[in-house]
Scaffold this motif. Structure first.
Motif, mmCIF file in Angstrom:
data_model
loop_
_atom_site.group_PDB
_atom_site.id
_atom_site.type_symbol
_atom_site.label_atom_id
_atom_site.label_comp_id
_atom_site.label_asym_id
_atom_site.label_seq_id
_atom_site.Cartn_x
_atom_site.Cartn_y
_atom_site.Cartn_z
ATOM 1 N N THR A 1 0.849 4.007 -2.867
ATOM 2 C CA THR A 1 0.544 5.395 -2.516
ATOM 3 C C THR A 1 1.604 6.345 -3.058
ATOM 4 O O THR A 1 1.284 7.447 -3.532
ATOM 5 C CB THR A 1 0.436 5.539 -0.990
ATOM 6 O OG1 THR A 1 -0.535 4.628 -0.493
ATOM 7 C CG2 THR A 1 0.035 6.949 -0.601
ATOM 8 N N SER B 1 0.604 11.722 1.082
ATOM 9 C CA SER B 1 0.114 12.792 0.211
ATOM 10 C C SER B 1 0.433 14.168 0.773
ATOM 11 O O SER B 1 0.876 15.071 0.042
ATOM 12 C CB SER B 1 -1.396 12.637 0.017
ATOM 13 O OG SER B 1 -1.907 13.655 -0.809
ATOM 14 N N GLN C 1 -4.634 -0.660 -4.181
ATOM 15 C CA GLN C 1 -4.389 -0.140 -2.841
ATOM 16 C C GLN C 1 -5.616 -0.323 -1.954
ATOM 17 O O GLN C 1 -5.517 -0.821 -0.820
ATOM 18 C CB GLN C 1 -4.029 1.337 -2.954
ATOM 19 C CG GLN C 1 -4.049 2.113 -1.648
ATOM 20 C CD GLN C 1 -3.879 3.589 -1.917
ATOM 21 O OE1 GLN C 1 -2.860 4.024 -2.452
ATOM 22 N NE2 GLN C 1 -4.891 4.382 -1.560
ATOM 23 N N VAL D 1 0.845 -1.200 0.000
ATOM 24 C CA VAL D 1 0.000 0.000 0.000
ATOM 25 C C VAL D 1 0.875 1.242 0.000
ATOM 26 O O VAL D 1 0.588 2.240 -0.691
ATOM 27 C CB VAL D 1 -0.941 -0.013 1.220
ATOM 28 C CG1 VAL D 1 -1.704 1.303 1.329
ATOM 29 C CG2 VAL D 1 -1.913 -1.170 1.135
ATOM 30 N N VAL E 1 -7.244 4.008 5.119
ATOM 31 C CA VAL E 1 -6.666 4.361 3.818
ATOM 32 C C VAL E 1 -6.304 5.839 3.800
ATOM 33 O O VAL E 1 -5.217 6.235 3.358
ATOM 34 C CB VAL E 1 -7.662 4.030 2.689
ATOM 35 C CG1 VAL E 1 -7.131 4.546 1.360
ATOM 36 C CG2 VAL E 1 -7.882 2.531 2.601
ATOM 37 N N GLN E 2 -7.223 6.661 4.314
ATOM 38 C CA GLN E 2 -6.987 8.087 4.284
ATOM 39 C C GLN E 2 -5.888 8.501 5.258
ATOM 40 O O GLN E 2 -5.123 9.438 4.974
ATOM 41 C CB GLN E 2 -8.288 8.824 4.585
ATOM 42 C CG GLN E 2 -9.358 8.543 3.532
ATOM 43 C CD GLN E 2 -10.695 9.150 3.890
ATOM 44 O OE1 GLN E 2 -10.747 10.234 4.440
ATOM 45 N NE2 GLN E 2 -11.770 8.461 3.567
ATOM 46 N N THR F 1 -2.526 6.790 3.548
ATOM 47 C CA THR F 1 -2.131 7.458 2.307
ATOM 48 C C THR F 1 -2.059 8.972 2.469
ATOM 49 O O THR F 1 -1.311 9.645 1.758
ATOM 50 C CB THR F 1 -3.126 7.126 1.190
ATOM 51 O OG1 THR F 1 -4.427 7.604 1.553
ATOM 52 C CG2 THR F 1 -3.191 5.632 0.958
ATOM 53 N N THR G 1 0.826 6.788 -6.783
ATOM 54 C CA THR G 1 -0.337 7.644 -7.055
ATOM 55 C C THR G 1 -0.079 9.094 -6.653
ATOM 56 O O THR G 1 -0.525 10.022 -7.332
ATOM 57 C CB THR G 1 -1.574 7.115 -6.311
ATOM 58 O OG1 THR G 1 -1.285 7.003 -4.907
ATOM 59 C CG2 THR G 1 -1.966 5.742 -6.832
ATOM 60 N N THR G 2 0.661 9.303 -5.541
ATOM 61 C CA THR G 2 0.974 10.673 -5.121
ATOM 62 C C THR G 2 1.897 11.351 -6.123
ATOM 63 O O THR G 2 1.707 12.524 -6.495
ATOM 64 C CB THR G 2 1.618 10.667 -3.721
ATOM 65 O OG1 THR G 2 0.735 10.051 -2.790
ATOM 66 C CG2 THR G 2 1.919 12.084 -3.261
ATOM 67 N N THR H 1 -4.564 2.763 -7.408
ATOM 68 C CA THR H 1 -5.498 3.107 -6.338
ATOM 69 C C THR H 1 -6.457 1.958 -6.054
ATOM 70 O O THR H 1 -6.794 1.673 -4.897
ATOM 71 C CB THR H 1 -6.293 4.375 -6.709
ATOM 72 O OG1 THR H 1 -5.388 5.443 -6.917
ATOM 73 C CG2 THR H 1 -7.266 4.746 -5.599
#
Length: 593
Positions: free
Chosen positions: A46, A164, A97, A42, A156-157, A160, A49-50, A94
């Motif tokens: 991340t 981010s 993830q 994960v 997740v928030q 990640t 994706t970031t 994502t």
């Protein structure tokens, strides 16, 4: 052995305490640490994706400055195609993830649920005397579900979001230190406001979960006792009680949700002010020709800021879920940490007892009120010992101590000369068979319910036990016979039939010590006559304790102990106690009068 709760039930039996969120989070990480490999995946997803978001947003700013304003349409199309491909790849990462996180959340919740249930099976009876069943069930179901929801929705928030925020923060700082300072000021204001509200919401959500446990207790009792409620015309009073408990829960839930909902609007307000200031300062810089700020930079920065504050906003907007999960996790971990029923160090094995039972100056109290006071008795193998006396005198308590369900206040209980507290509990309880007044049958087949007495019993032995208990005829009349699946509380059977199955379970156990706690109280006279004959065979060569209110059923006992106010006030045979014209004689005469 069934224990009846003593004293009034409290609506809120436990003190509400502030959530120790640091210890709770540490405990949660201990569960999540089992999935380090998947969490590392994960982490990698991340980062990808970031990075894609940072690069894509910066390219968008460059497109505004270098392509749109200069009408470079062909190059613009190529850049857009590249961005689409990058965003598709980012979406795939994502998806994986989120899939990994969902699996981790489900398996973590399953392990927590398993730990709770495992510890629940090994808790001493004192725990269940002091906690409502509804509250225990609420911890095992609602609280674990809250943890699962928090892991899936917020983990997740949180996980990640950190990456981010760090990535976007660095990108913003490189793009414009001045605009980054403005963004940080709004973030700091939001942080301190949220921290202050969190102290209130922690206590509020713990209160909410406690109130939910009480509400579950009320619902469970109302459903389980529905027949009594109707028979005693207690419907209105039950509804009033439920309204009170429901109102308490509603108030607690409203306070918790109301407090947590303040954070989101405040956060949105500070973010909007930050957007306004950044746009205004950027516009002034462009108009005045100060610095290197362009329209594309402002556009990119605002997107960075949105991605910087987005994870923070999401977490703050989900603060109620986080606080609720922390309160639930603490309640669950409290149950997991409850001390289990443990054998003494060096506890001895007892594969097979002869059934010699001794109570040596035994005193006992469930709470502060003494129940037994200096009780002495000796039961030799094969003897039938009857215990009689008024309700609440301590008869059933004697049997609870025989199986070491509760610690003694003073004295000793011996089985074959061995203190029961020094015998391994599993061995001790295999030596004692109990038939209670209120039979309990599980939601499984009749065959398996009988086989609970001895799991390795054959089908033929199950049938033989049912025949000896006079349960075989009615079992065979059922559509599926011995394979009939009993519903909850075996509601499709009469109370007498349920009791016969409990007696059949006792037949199959073959333990040297037998306890009959008002075992025939719920059976009609004709059935009782049949069962008494079967009981005589069952008690042969066993040490049998018969707890009875109907004195006509224990006249042939080898010795009768009369218990009153926790003391043995008389002992002897039926004839000896009648001749003594004491308390027993008065009880006997009052029944037949």
């Amino acid at each position: 052995m069934q224990m009846h709760r003593r004293g009034p039930r409290n609506i809120h039996p436990e003190k509400v305490q502030l959530t120790n969120w640091r210890a709770t989070l540490t405990r949660m990480w201990q569960y999540l640490a089992a999935f380090k490999g998947r969490l590392f995946l994960v982490f990698l997803f991340t980062i990808v994706t970031t990075a894609a978001t940072i690069i894509g947003n910066r390219v968008n700013g460059i497109v505004i400055d270098q392509y749109i304003s200069k009408n470079r349409l062909r190059a613009l199309m190529l850049v857009c195609a590249g961005l689409i491909a990058m965003y598709l790849i980012s979406s795939v990462f994502t998806y994986f993830q989120n899939s990994v996180i969902i699996k981790v959340a489900q398996r973590t919740s399953a392990q927590i649920r398993q730990d709770v249930f495992t510890n629940l099976q090994r808790l001493p009876m004192r725990y269940f005397d002091r906690h409502d069943n509804g509250d225990v069930m609420s911890r095992l179901t609602n609280d674990v579900d809250n943890i699962n929801t928090a892991l899936m929705e917020t983990f997740v928030q949180l996980f990640t979001g950190i990456i981010s925020v760090i990535g976007m923060g660095i990108a913003m700082l490189i793009l414009s230190p001045l605009l980054t300072l403005i963004a940080l000021l709004s973030t700091v204001a939001t942080y301190f406001f949220s921290k202050g509200i969190a102290k209130l919401t922690q206590r509020a959500f713990m209160t909410q979960q406690q109130a939910l446990g009480s509400l579950n207790t009320q619902i469970e009792e109302s459903v389980s006792g529905k027949q009594l409620v109707q028979l005693f015309d207690h419907t209105e009073a039950t509804m009033q009680t439920f309204d009170q408990v429901n109102a308490t829960y509603t108030r607690a839930a409203f306070r918790a949700q109301a407090l947590s909902s303040v954070i989101g609007p405040f956060n949105n307000m500070t973010n909007n002010i930050a957007y306004l200031l950044i746009t205004a300062i950027g516009a002034l810089s462009i108009i005045g020709g100060y610095g290197h700020i362009t329209v594309g930079i402002i556009f990119t920065f605002l997107i960075y800021l949105r991605n910087f504050t987005g994870p923070i906003n999401n977490v703050l907007n989900l603060i109620n879920t986080l606080q609720l999960s922390l309160a639930s996790a603490e309640r669950v971990f409290e149950l997991i940490d409850e001390p289990q029923e443990q054998d003494r160090p060096g506890a001895v094995a007892l594969p097979q007892a002869t059934g010699h039972v001794t109570f040596d100056h035994v005193s006992f109290a469930y709470d502060e009120r003494p129940i037994l006071k200096d009780v002495n008795l000796v039961a030799n193998p094969g003897e039938v010992v009857a215990l009689v006396g008024p309700t609440g005198a301590g008869k059933t308590t004697i049997m609870n101590l025989l199986t070491n369900l509760y610690p003694l206040k003073a004295g000793r209980v011996l089985l074959d000369g061995q203190d029961v507290t020094t015998i391994r509990r599993a061995d001790l309880r295999r030596q004692v068979t109990v038939v209670q007044q209120e039979s309990f049958l599980f939601t499984m087949s009749i065959r398996e319910n009988i086989r609970l007495g001895r799991p390795d019993a054959s089908d033929a032995e199950v049938v033989q036990a049912a025949q000896r208990a006079h349960a075989d005829p009615f079992i065979r009349q059922l559509p599926d016979g011995y394979e009939t699946i009993l519903s909850e509380n075996a509601s499709q059977l009469s109370q007498g039939q349920r009791q016969l199955l409990s007696i059949a379970r006792a037949f199959i156990t073959e333990a040297p010590v037998l306890v009959l706690d008002e075992a025939t109280a719920s059976i009609d006279s004709q059935t009782e006559a049949d069962v008494q004959a079967a009981m005589a065979a069952l008690m042969r060569d066993k040490t049998s304790f018969v707890i009875a209110h109907r004195l006509s059923t224990i006249q042939s006992a080898d010795q009768i102990l009369v218990i009153n106010d926790g003391r043995v006030i008389e002992r002897g045979t039926h004839q000896q106690l009648l001749a003594a014209k004491g308390f027993y004689a008065q009880l006997y005469q009052s029944q037949f009068e």
